[in-house]
Design a protein around this motif. Sequence first.
Motif, PDB file in Angstrom:
ATOM      1  N   ALA A  44      -1.136  -4.351   7.956  1.00 38.94           N
ATOM      2  CA  ALA A  44      -1.843  -4.670   6.712  1.00 38.94           C
ATOM      3  C   ALA A  44      -3.223  -4.016   6.686  1.00 38.94           C
ATOM      4  O   ALA A  44      -3.653  -3.480   5.663  1.00 38.94           O
ATOM      5  CB  ALA A  44      -1.972  -6.184   6.547  1.00 38.94           C
ATOM      6  N   THR A  45      -3.912  -4.030   7.816  1.00 36.02           N
ATOM      7  CA  THR A  45      -5.233  -3.402   7.891  1.00 36.02           C
ATOM      8  C   THR A  45      -5.139  -1.895   7.696  1.00 36.02           C
ATOM      9  O   THR A  45      -5.934  -1.297   6.965  1.00 36.02           O
ATOM     10  CB  THR A  45      -5.890  -3.718   9.253  1.00 36.02           C
ATOM     11  OG1 THR A  45      -6.010  -5.128   9.381  1.00 36.02           O
ATOM     12  CG2 THR A  45      -7.247  -3.075   9.366  1.00 36.02           C
ATOM     13  N   THR A  46      -4.157  -1.262   8.331  1.00 36.86           N
ATOM     14  CA  THR A  46      -3.967   0.186   8.179  1.00 36.86           C
ATOM     15  C   THR A  46      -3.661   0.532   6.727  1.00 36.86           C
ATOM     16  O   THR A  46      -4.219   1.479   6.174  1.00 36.86           O
ATOM     17  CB  THR A  46      -2.826   0.673   9.088  1.00 36.86           C
ATOM     18  OG1 THR A  46      -3.150   0.350  10.429  1.00 36.86           O
ATOM     19  CG2 THR A  46      -2.620   2.163   8.951  1.00 36.86           C
ATOM     20  N   ASP A  47      -2.776  -0.232   6.102  1.00 37.45           N
ATOM     21  CA  ASP A  47      -2.420  -0.006   4.699  1.00 37.45           C
ATOM     22  C   ASP A  47      -3.636  -0.146   3.799  1.00 37.45           C
ATOM     23  O   ASP A  47      -3.910   0.699   2.946  1.00 37.45           O
ATOM     24  CB  ASP A  47      -1.330  -0.993   4.289  1.00 37.45           C
ATOM     25  CG  ASP A  47      -0.859  -0.795   2.864  1.00 37.45           C
ATOM     26  OD1 ASP A  47      -0.740   0.362   2.437  1.00 37.45           O
ATOM     27  OD2 ASP A  47      -0.614  -1.802   2.181  1.00 37.45           O
ATOM     28  N   LEU A  48      -4.398  -1.199   3.991  1.00 34.57           N
ATOM     29  CA  LEU A  48      -5.593  -1.433   3.180  1.00 34.57           C
ATOM     30  C   LEU A  48      -6.619  -0.325   3.359  1.00 34.57           C
ATOM     31  O   LEU A  48      -7.192   0.165   2.386  1.00 34.57           O
ATOM     32  CB  LEU A  48      -6.204  -2.790   3.536  1.00 34.57           C
ATOM     33  CG  LEU A  48      -7.439  -3.194   2.738  1.00 34.57           C
ATOM     34  CD1 LEU A  48      -7.078  -3.384   1.280  1.00 34.57           C
ATOM     35  CD2 LEU A  48      -8.028  -4.465   3.309  1.00 34.57           C
ATOM     36  N   ASN A  49      -6.848   0.095   4.606  1.00 35.36           N
ATOM     37  CA  ASN A  49      -7.816   1.165   4.867  1.00 35.36           C
ATOM     38  C   ASN A  49      -7.393   2.483   4.227  1.00 35.36           C
ATOM     39  O   ASN A  49      -8.216   3.205   3.675  1.00 35.36           O
ATOM     40  CB  ASN A  49      -8.025   1.361   6.369  1.00 35.36           C
ATOM     41  CG  ASN A  49      -8.856   0.267   6.984  1.00 35.36           C
ATOM     42  OD1 ASN A  49      -9.615  -0.414   6.296  1.00 35.36           O
ATOM     43  ND2 ASN A  49      -8.710   0.075   8.279  1.00 35.36           N
ATOM     44  N   ASN A 171       0.128   3.747  -0.556  1.00 32.09           N
ATOM     45  CA  ASN A 171       0.622   2.445  -0.147  1.00 32.09           C
ATOM     46  C   ASN A 171       1.667   2.615   0.950  1.00 32.09           C
ATOM     47  O   ASN A 171       2.606   3.383   0.795  1.00 32.09           O
ATOM     48  CB  ASN A 171       1.235   1.737  -1.357  1.00 32.09           C
ATOM     49  CG  ASN A 171       1.304   0.255  -1.152  1.00 32.09           C
ATOM     50  OD1 ASN A 171       1.328  -0.220  -0.034  1.00 32.09           O
ATOM     51  ND2 ASN A 171       1.333  -0.487  -2.230  1.00 32.09           N
ATOM     52  N   LEU A 172       1.509   1.915   2.054  1.00 32.09           N
ATOM     53  CA  LEU A 172       2.416   2.073   3.189  1.00 32.09           C
ATOM     54  C   LEU A 172       3.523   1.031   3.252  1.00 32.09           C
ATOM     55  O   LEU A 172       4.239   0.961   4.228  1.00 32.09           O
ATOM     56  CB  LEU A 172       1.612   1.988   4.499  1.00 32.09           C
ATOM     57  CG  LEU A 172       0.582   3.074   4.724  1.00 32.09           C
ATOM     58  CD1 LEU A 172      -0.174   2.808   6.002  1.00 32.09           C
ATOM     59  CD2 LEU A 172       1.245   4.425   4.777  1.00 32.09           C
ATOM     60  N   LYS A 173       3.654   0.189   2.218  1.00 37.54           N
ATOM     61  CA  LYS A 173       4.672  -0.859   2.283  1.00 37.54           C
ATOM     62  C   LYS A 173       6.057  -0.233   2.466  1.00 37.54           C
ATOM     63  O   LYS A 173       6.479   0.585   1.656  1.00 37.54           O
ATOM     64  CB  LYS A 173       4.675  -1.681   0.996  1.00 37.54           C
ATOM     65  CG  LYS A 173       3.440  -2.533   0.812  1.00 37.54           C
ATOM     66  CD  LYS A 173       3.545  -3.292  -0.489  1.00 37.54           C
ATOM     67  CE  LYS A 173       2.261  -4.007  -0.809  1.00 37.54           C
ATOM     68  NZ  LYS A 173       2.267  -4.576  -2.154  1.00 37.54           N
ATOM     69  N   PRO A 174       6.777  -0.614   3.518  1.00 35.55           N
ATOM     70  CA  PRO A 174       8.104  -0.023   3.717  1.00 35.55           C
ATOM     71  C   PRO A 174       9.107  -0.540   2.689  1.00 35.55           C
ATOM     72  O   PRO A 174       9.029  -1.682   2.252  1.00 35.55           O
ATOM     73  CB  PRO A 174       8.475  -0.477   5.131  1.00 35.55           C
ATOM     74  CG  PRO A 174       7.640  -1.677   5.391  1.00 35.55           C
ATOM     75  CD  PRO A 174       6.399  -1.544   4.564  1.00 35.55           C
ATOM     76  N   GLY A 175      10.012   0.323   2.280  1.00 35.98           N
ATOM     77  CA  GLY A 175      11.093  -0.078   1.400  1.00 35.98           C
ATOM     78  C   GLY A 175      10.716  -0.257  -0.059  1.00 35.98           C
ATOM     79  O   GLY A 175      11.499  -0.772  -0.838  1.00 35.98           O
TER      80      GLY A 175
END
Length: 197
Positions: A44-49, A171-175
């Motif tokens: 979540a931190t990586t995605d937000l950054n 956005n890094l959310k998978p799927g």
Amino acid sequence: MATRIRAWLAREDGMTLPELLTTMAILGIVMTGILGVSISGLHATTDLNQRFQAQQDARVALTKMRNDVQSSCSAAVVQLNGSTVAAGTAGDTVTLDDTCIRVNGAAGPQVTWCATGTSSPYKLYRQVGATCAASTGVLQAQNLTTKAVFTSVLTTGFHPQLTVKLPLDANLKPGRAANQDLYTLTDTMMLRNAPVS
């Protein structure tokens, strides 16, 4: 006293094997839960950054572009794949002419902005001169979902304008579906030094 110490050392108090295995199993379950929460938090931190950095880069690029546009001396030349397009049509390159601006007696340069790449995500570059390329330009923003981000607007009786639309996908959310949860920056800027249409 020595007899008591010898008796205490001779005792074989301790944990039995089933007690030890039960303790280890409980510890394993607790540690698995803690590790899962930690990994989820890191993702979540990586995605937000990454999203924040992409948005911040685009905002800074738009501010730089606004400065170039507002000092331009003529209508912006918008191109798509190397060919000039009509007003109202989106393109991937815009050339701005700052030669009417004098700095220490010298005319200002032309500045070209371009969105390039072979497939999404595209990148936005700025280059001094009449051309722009990824190899020679300065990277300003990335994670664009389209190259066609510039649109020239000509209205009779008004200064020319340039509309810039920067849709970002960081956005890094998978799927998730493609282009879901886009962040889009849009601005219409007036070329104040260009003649009225």
